[in-house]
Design a protein around this motif. Sequence first.
Motif, short mmCIF file in Angstrom:
data_model
loop_
_atom_site.label_atom_id
_atom_site.label_comp_id
_atom_site.label_asym_id
_atom_site.label_seq_id
_atom_site.Cartn_x
_atom_site.Cartn_y
_atom_site.Cartn_z
N VAL A 67 0.93 -1.35 -0.10
CA VAL A 67 -0.16 0.24 0.02
C VAL A 67 0.72 1.34 0.06
O VAL A 67 0.65 2.10 -0.62
CB VAL A 67 -1.01 0.02 1.40
CG1 VAL A 67 -1.74 1.18 1.20
CG2 VAL A 67 -1.83 -1.30 1.33
N LEU A 101 2.26 2.04 -3.48
CA LEU A 101 1.12 2.54 -4.34
C LEU A 101 0.94 4.10 -3.72
O LEU A 101 0.69 4.85 -4.82
CB LEU A 101 -0.20 1.76 -4.22
CG LEU A 101 -0.07 0.39 -4.53
CD1 LEU A 101 -1.22 -0.37 -4.36
CD2 LEU A 101 0.26 0.17 -6.17
N ILE A 103 -6.74 3.99 -0.86
CA ILE A 103 -5.82 2.72 -1.47
C ILE A 103 -6.13 1.38 -0.98
O ILE A 103 -6.68 0.25 -1.51
CB ILE A 103 -4.57 2.96 -1.82
CG1 ILE A 103 -4.34 3.99 -2.64
CG2 ILE A 103 -3.66 1.45 -2.25
CD1 ILE A 103 -2.69 4.59 -2.95
#
Length: 213
Positions: free
Chosen positions: A149, A152, A190
């Motif tokens: 995560v 990202l 996300i």
Amino acid sequence: MPSKQKKQPNNKKEDARAASDYYRLHTKAVDDLVNADESNSPVVSEEELNKYRGKKKLKLPTWLKVVLVKAWFYGAVCFFFLWGLGMYIADQLDLYVVTAIALGMVTDLLINTMLRYFSDREGGNDRWMMVPQRGVPGFFLNILYAFVVLALVVTLYNVINLAILSVTKQEGTVPLGVEPILFGLFYMGIDMGLLALKHLLQSIVADAKKKAK
């Protein structure tokens, strides 16, 4: 002629019998309470339970609680680690590694624990956790998931900055810096998106199994 005396009731025997019945009744009640469990307890309706629950002035939907809790904790990690340790850890990659470990630990030990506390039944909020498993396996899986995560999130920041620079043509600047509020929202967004993808894949697999049967 002597008068006949009426017999008085035996009050002592009646009092003893009443005390015995009282003791037997309360002893049974205590035994029932001690031995009570899910198998021998009567089913109580939700309406009856609500009579003894405190009235809540404001009841937030579960999804909103999840969003607020996650965004707040992820923003706090940004504040204490990305901001707090940024002046002590010069290498950017090392800073990201430490932050990812902190995010995974916070997710496993704090966020998931709070989500379980909010749930009205066992496992009711597991759908809001990417790794609902408890214990050591879940702990390390949450740390690995945090690396994904965070990567990202960093990519999202880079894409946004490149898009802004392509419009403003101001080379050598960072238009959108990292700060706790936006970082917490990005990370939470996300995470929720990956959760939605997880549920979609699980639904596809479940439908495929039903068709196969």
